[in-house]
Design a protein around this motif. Structure first.
Motif, mmCIF file in Angstrom:
data_model
loop_
_atom_site.group_PDB
_atom_site.id
_atom_site.type_symbol
_atom_site.label_atom_id
_atom_site.label_comp_id
_atom_site.label_asym_id
_atom_site.label_seq_id
_atom_site.Cartn_x
_atom_site.Cartn_y
_atom_site.Cartn_z
ATOM 1 N N ILE A 195 93.368 32.022 16.982
ATOM 2 C CA ILE A 195 92.874 33.232 17.648
ATOM 3 C C ILE A 195 92.668 34.341 16.629
ATOM 4 O O ILE A 195 91.643 35.023 16.626
ATOM 5 C CB ILE A 195 93.830 33.678 18.779
ATOM 6 C CG1 ILE A 195 93.792 32.663 19.928
ATOM 7 C CG2 ILE A 195 93.462 35.067 19.290
ATOM 8 C CD1 ILE A 195 94.887 32.873 20.967
ATOM 9 N N LEU A 196 93.622 34.518 15.727
ATOM 10 C CA LEU A 196 93.500 35.568 14.712
ATOM 11 C C LEU A 196 92.331 35.283 13.774
ATOM 12 O O LEU A 196 91.561 36.185 13.442
ATOM 13 C CB LEU A 196 94.804 35.696 13.930
ATOM 14 C CG LEU A 196 94.911 36.902 13.008
ATOM 15 C CD1 LEU A 196 94.806 38.201 13.793
ATOM 16 C CD2 LEU A 196 96.222 36.871 12.240
ATOM 17 N N LYS A 197 92.173 34.025 13.380
ATOM 18 C CA LYS A 197 91.084 33.667 12.461
ATOM 19 C C LYS A 197 89.711 33.974 13.067
ATOM 20 O O LYS A 197 88.845 34.532 12.409
ATOM 21 C CB LYS A 197 91.161 32.178 12.108
ATOM 22 C CG LYS A 197 89.998 31.697 11.256
ATOM 23 C CD LYS A 197 90.082 30.216 11.024
ATOM 24 C CE LYS A 197 88.844 29.656 10.400
ATOM 25 N NZ LYS A 197 88.702 29.841 8.995
ATOM 26 N N ASN A 207 94.019 36.917 23.727
ATOM 27 C CA ASN A 207 95.472 36.787 23.787
ATOM 28 C C ASN A 207 95.998 37.032 25.191
ATOM 29 O O ASN A 207 96.896 36.323 25.651
ATOM 30 C CB ASN A 207 96.144 37.751 22.797
ATOM 31 C CG ASN A 207 96.412 37.084 21.480
ATOM 32 O OD1 ASN A 207 97.226 36.185 21.380
ATOM 33 N ND2 ASN A 207 95.689 37.515 20.461
ATOM 34 N N LEU A 208 95.462 38.026 25.880
ATOM 35 C CA LEU A 208 95.889 38.281 27.253
ATOM 36 C C LEU A 208 95.609 37.081 28.150
ATOM 37 O O LEU A 208 96.444 36.707 28.977
ATOM 38 C CB LEU A 208 95.214 39.535 27.810
ATOM 39 C CG LEU A 208 95.747 40.863 27.286
ATOM 40 C CD1 LEU A 208 94.868 42.012 27.756
ATOM 41 C CD2 LEU A 208 97.182 41.080 27.708
ATOM 42 N N LEU A 209 94.443 36.478 27.976
ATOM 43 C CA LEU A 209 94.090 35.298 28.781
ATOM 44 C C LEU A 209 95.009 34.110 28.484
ATOM 45 O O LEU A 209 95.558 33.497 29.397
ATOM 46 C CB LEU A 209 92.632 34.905 28.547
ATOM 47 C CG LEU A 209 91.577 35.834 29.127
ATOM 48 C CD1 LEU A 209 90.191 35.440 28.647
ATOM 49 C CD2 LEU A 209 91.650 35.824 30.644
ATOM 50 N N VAL A 210 95.180 33.799 27.211
ATOM 51 C CA VAL A 210 96.006 32.651 26.825
ATOM 52 C C VAL A 210 97.460 32.880 27.236
ATOM 53 O O VAL A 210 98.104 31.983 27.802
ATOM 54 C CB VAL A 210 95.889 32.384 25.306
ATOM 55 C CG1 VAL A 210 96.921 31.374 24.836
ATOM 56 C CG2 VAL A 210 94.484 31.916 24.956
ATOM 57 N N LYS A 255 104.109 40.987 20.839
ATOM 58 C CA LYS A 255 103.859 40.071 19.722
ATOM 59 C C LYS A 255 102.392 40.077 19.309
ATOM 60 O O LYS A 255 102.069 39.935 18.130
ATOM 61 C CB LYS A 255 104.309 38.660 20.080
ATOM 62 C CG LYS A 255 105.809 38.529 20.141
ATOM 63 C CD LYS A 255 106.231 37.111 20.389
ATOM 64 C CE LYS A 255 106.343 36.896 21.863
ATOM 65 N NZ LYS A 255 107.188 35.781 22.250
ATOM 66 N N THR A 256 101.509 40.264 20.279
ATOM 67 C CA THR A 256 100.079 40.336 19.984
ATOM 68 C C THR A 256 99.786 41.507 19.052
ATOM 69 O O THR A 256 99.089 41.353 18.051
ATOM 70 C CB THR A 256 99.287 40.482 21.306
ATOM 71 O OG1 THR A 256 99.481 39.304 22.085
ATOM 72 C CG2 THR A 256 97.819 40.696 21.061
ATOM 73 N N PHE A 257 100.342 42.664 19.379
ATOM 74 C CA PHE A 257 100.138 43.843 18.534
ATOM 75 C C PHE A 257 100.820 43.690 17.175
ATOM 76 O O PHE A 257 100.262 44.090 16.150
ATOM 77 C CB PHE A 257 100.639 45.104 19.235
ATOM 78 C CG PHE A 257 99.762 45.551 20.371
ATOM 79 C CD1 PHE A 257 98.459 45.954 20.147
ATOM 80 C CD2 PHE A 257 100.245 45.564 21.668
ATOM 81 C CE1 PHE A 257 97.640 46.362 21.188
ATOM 82 C CE2 PHE A 257 99.439 45.975 22.726
ATOM 83 C CZ PHE A 257 98.138 46.373 22.475
ATOM 84 N N LEU A 258 102.013 43.120 17.149
ATOM 85 C CA LEU A 258 102.720 42.916 15.886
ATOM 86 C C LEU A 258 101.944 42.012 14.935
ATOM 87 O O LEU A 258 101.830 42.309 13.748
ATOM 88 C CB LEU A 258 104.105 42.314 16.142
ATOM 89 C CG LEU A 258 105.191 43.247 16.615
ATOM 90 C CD1 LEU A 258 106.464 42.474 16.941
ATOM 91 C CD2 LEU A 258 105.486 44.299 15.567
#
Length: 123
Positions: free
Chosen positions: A46-48, A61-64, A99-102
């Protein structure tokens, strides 16, 4: 991020946020396959593919995380792998959001400060 998740798992175990009815081995929690499996791989992918597009990163990220929280947890509970104890599904979603924001913030800091230093040293 995986090291953070291991520490979070230890904290969550003490606070009884969730419960794994067994350990893989003595002193090895049953959540390690999740941490070093789908969470690590999913986070990297996801980040890539969304880095630099924060809104898309946040949406995916919210969806997953929502699919895991509202469907995955139910399935894991049904097969006896994990269950939430003192944490609601909404609270678990908030933990995932943090964790998404971190993760995104760490990547921004890493690229801005560490990769810039490395590129200026090699010039």
């Amino acid at each position: 991020m995986s090291l953070y998740l291991v520490a979070e798992g230890r904290f969550a175990e003490k606070k009884k946020w969730w419960w794994f009815p067994f350990n893989v081995r003595p002193n090895v929690t049953a959540e390690l396959p999740l941490i070093f499996g789908p969470f690590l791989v999913g986070s990297l992918w996801i980040l890539k593919y969304t880095y630099g597009k924060f809104n898309l990163y946040l949406l995916i990220n919210l969806l997953v995380d929502s699919v895991f929280t509202y469907f995955g947890i139910e399935w894991f509970k049904k097969i006896g792998y994990v269950s939430l104890v003192r944490l609601t599904k909404f609270q678990l979603s908030l933990v995932f959001l943090i964790k998404t924001f971190l993760l995104y913030g760490f990547q921004v800091v890493y690229e801005r400060y560490f990769l810039q230093k490395a590129s200026s040293i090699t010039k």
